[in-house]
Design an enzyme around this catalytic site. Structure first.
Site, short mmCIF file in Angstrom:
data_model
loop_
_atom_site.label_atom_id
_atom_site.label_comp_id
_atom_site.label_asym_id
_atom_site.label_seq_id
_atom_site.Cartn_x
_atom_site.Cartn_y
_atom_site.Cartn_z
CB SER A 50 21.70 45.32 -58.67
OG SER A 50 21.16 46.65 -58.83
CG HIS A 183 16.34 2.21 -37.73
ND1 HIS A 183 17.08 2.69 -36.75
CD2 HIS A 183 15.26 1.52 -36.64
CE1 HIS A 183 16.67 2.27 -35.96
NE2 HIS A 183 15.33 1.79 -35.70
CB SER A 304 23.49 4.57 -68.61
OG SER A 304 24.76 4.10 -68.89
CE LYS A 310 22.27 2.34 -64.18
NZ LYS A 310 23.47 3.33 -63.87
CG ASN A 312 20.25 6.08 -65.29
OD1 ASN A 312 20.66 4.76 -64.33
ND2 ASN A 312 21.55 6.36 -66.02
CD GLU A 317 19.74 10.11 -60.08
OE1 GLU A 317 20.95 9.37 -59.41
OE2 GLU A 317 19.23 9.82 -60.52
CE LYS A 352 16.75 43.33 -54.65
NZ LYS A 352 17.53 44.19 -53.46
N1 ARG Z 1 19.95 48.10 -56.10
C1 ARG Z 1 19.28 48.59 -54.24
C2 ARG Z 1 18.71 47.63 -53.44
O1 ARG Z 1 18.63 46.12 -54.25
C3 ARG Z 1 18.02 49.23 -54.60
C4 ARG Z 1 18.16 50.83 -52.98
C5 ARG Z 1 19.03 51.39 -53.32
N2 ARG Z 1 18.84 51.99 -52.49
C6 ARG Z 1 20.08 52.94 -51.91
N3 ARG Z 1 19.26 53.86 -51.09
N4 ARG Z 1 20.75 53.00 -52.51
O2 ARG Z 1 18.68 47.32 -52.31
#
Ligand code: ARG
Length: 485
Positions: A50, A183, A304, A310, A312, A317, A352
């Protein structure tokens, strides 16, 4: 902090990955690999990693580690010397991240392990003591809360800026007449200032939703450890206080596994984005040649490549469209969280990206909208002309019949309908119709009626609290000026 360039070896092509599945993996190099004889397969690493996105938590991870190590030292769990080494190491790491020289590594999975491993490289044993009495579970919950809280503060501030821009337009146009719609059909004349204040009210509620959310989420998960708390004599009040939280969360299982703070923030963001999209839609309509109600400068329009005439309203948008990904993020996290048993599950690592994406979109949308609102110039003549069109003062005529002739409203509605039909036949606006013509339908009408038939008279008569009369709009403008300063 912008995402850094992370090499994602894990994204090698499939053939490469399946080859690796058959390979004898090397001895585990991972932080948690004590009991593992072999390292993870490439696919395992690919799905687990991650760092490409959670590096955005770096600043908060470092703040959490400083607070935690301070507390460990005060409680006598680590020495003051180790604490000082940890702080010095973390400061160097913060500098490396800032400078873009930090060696982010996929093998180290996430931001927590990347920073911890780097700390150990720098300060040795002392670094290995940092993780005493905590887990990545309370660590990530703390980091993410801090990140979300910081963004709520940004939104609250941005909404004030947007409100001020709307207020500036409202103050300048308390008596600028425009058509009010239901409306999307011309309904009754209103003032441009009143229309601006309608959005100001919406954004005020959005702001208070973010504030409510902030107050509710401002509790510290740190010290909940993996799920059950810890036997070390930690001081959770101390770390909560150091990180600006109001108090520690009262249940360790809840602390590591709650993500409703992010859901609530996304819900508030979704509603705010919906409001932005409504204002955007109006700007798109108003800037069209057919309406011509407002003009945007070069700063907030694009040309444009093929049609030279134009201009825009792309910014409007795009803001209108951003609500799609923001509501999408809310849906995504809702579904990630649905049905998860207590306490932490790795599913939560999927919390996240939707939040980062949605909040980036909202931050940009709020900034662009504030700029666009300040930029827009209402075309008073076009607004006034449109305000008088489509028999927009017909309700005023009906109200006059009720008030002056004591006619029941339903009858007045009927008589007015007949007068509108007559005006339509003659191709005239209501205030241009002769008294004699009106009297062919209702003989008791006097020329006092013309007092209410112009759009300005119509709007000015609506003095009920919250109504569109310039006198009311001025009062609201004053109220907001004293609130927003
Ligand atoms: N990268 C993990 C997350 O975002 C951190 C927590 C990981 N915890 C674990 N017990 N493997 O959730």
């Amino acid at each position: 902090m912008a995402p850094r360039n992370v090499k994602t070896d894990a994204k090698k092509d499939d053939a490469d990955m399946s080859d690796n599945l058959d390979k004898k993996p090397s001895k585990s190099q991972t932080m948690w690999g004590g009991r593992f004889a072999a390292g993870p397969s490439v696919l395992m690493q690919a799905i687990n990693v991650s760092i490409s996105f959670d590096q955005r938590l770096a600043e908060h991870d470092i703040a959490g580690s400083k607070a935690h190590s301070d507390m460990l030292a005060v409680q006598g769990i680590i020495s003051a010397k180790d604490r000082d080494a940890i702080h010095a190491g973390l400061a160097e790491i913060a500098d490396e991240i800032e400078a873009g020289t930090f060696p982010f590594s996929d093998e180290l999975e996430d931001i927590h392990l990347n920073i911890e491993a780097r700390l150990k490289d720098k300060i040795g044993d002392a670094g290995a003591r940092l993780h005493t009495g905590r887990s990545r579970n309370d660590q990530v919950a703390t980091d993410f809360r801090l990140w979300v809280r910081g963004h709520l503060d940004v939104f609250i501030h941005q909404l004030e800026t947007l409100q001020s821009a709307l207020l500036g337009q409202a103050a300048a146009h308390t008596d600028t007449i425009m058509p009010g719609f239901t409306h999307l059909q011309s309904a009754q004349p209103v003032t441009f200032g009143h229309h601006m204040l309608a959005y100001l009210e919406m954004f005020a509620r959005d702001k208070s939703r973010f504030e409510d959310c902030r107050a509710r989420m401002n509790e510290s998960p740190l010290g909940a450890a993996a799920l059950a708390g810890t036997p070390y004599p930690i001081d959770r009040d101390m770390t909560a206080n150091a990180l600006g939280f109001a108090r520690p969360m009262a249940n360790s299982l809840d602390a590591v596994s709650a993500r409703d703070f992010a859901l609530e923030a996304l819900a508030a963001a979704s509603i705010c984005a919906t409001h932005l999209s409504r204002l955007s839609e109006e700007i798109v309509i108003w800037t069209s040649a057919q309406f011509g109600f407002i003009t945007l400068s070069d700063a907030f329009t694009t040309g444009s490549s093929i049609m030279p005439q134009k201009r825009n309203p792309d910014a409007a948008e795009l803001i209108r469209a951003k609500v799609g990904r923001i509501v999408g993020a809310l849906t995504s996290l809702m579904i990630v969280m649905k049905g998860l048993p207590l306490a932490y599950s790795k599913d939560m690592q999927e919390d996240k990206e939707p939040v980062f994406d949605a909040f980036d979109a909202l931050e940009l949308g709020l900034a662009a909208m504030a700029g666009m609102v300040a930029d827009m110039a209402p075309n008073k003549d076009a607004l006034a002309k449109a305000a008088g069109a489509a028999f927009s003062t017909a309700t005023d005529l009906a109200d006059w019949l009720v008030m002056k002739l004591n006619m029941p409203f339903r009858d007045a509605h009927h008589v007015t309908g007949a007068i509108v039909a007559l005006a339509e036949k003659q191709g005239k606006t209501l205030d241009a119709l002769s008294l004699a013509d009106m009297q062919t339908i209702e003989p008791r009408i006097t020329d006092d009626v013309y007092r209410v038939l112009t759009p300005l008279a119509s709007a000015s008569s609506r003095t009920s609290y919250g109504g569109t009369a310039p006198s009311e709009v001025e009062k609201q403008v004053k109220k907001w000026q004293s609130i927003l300063g």
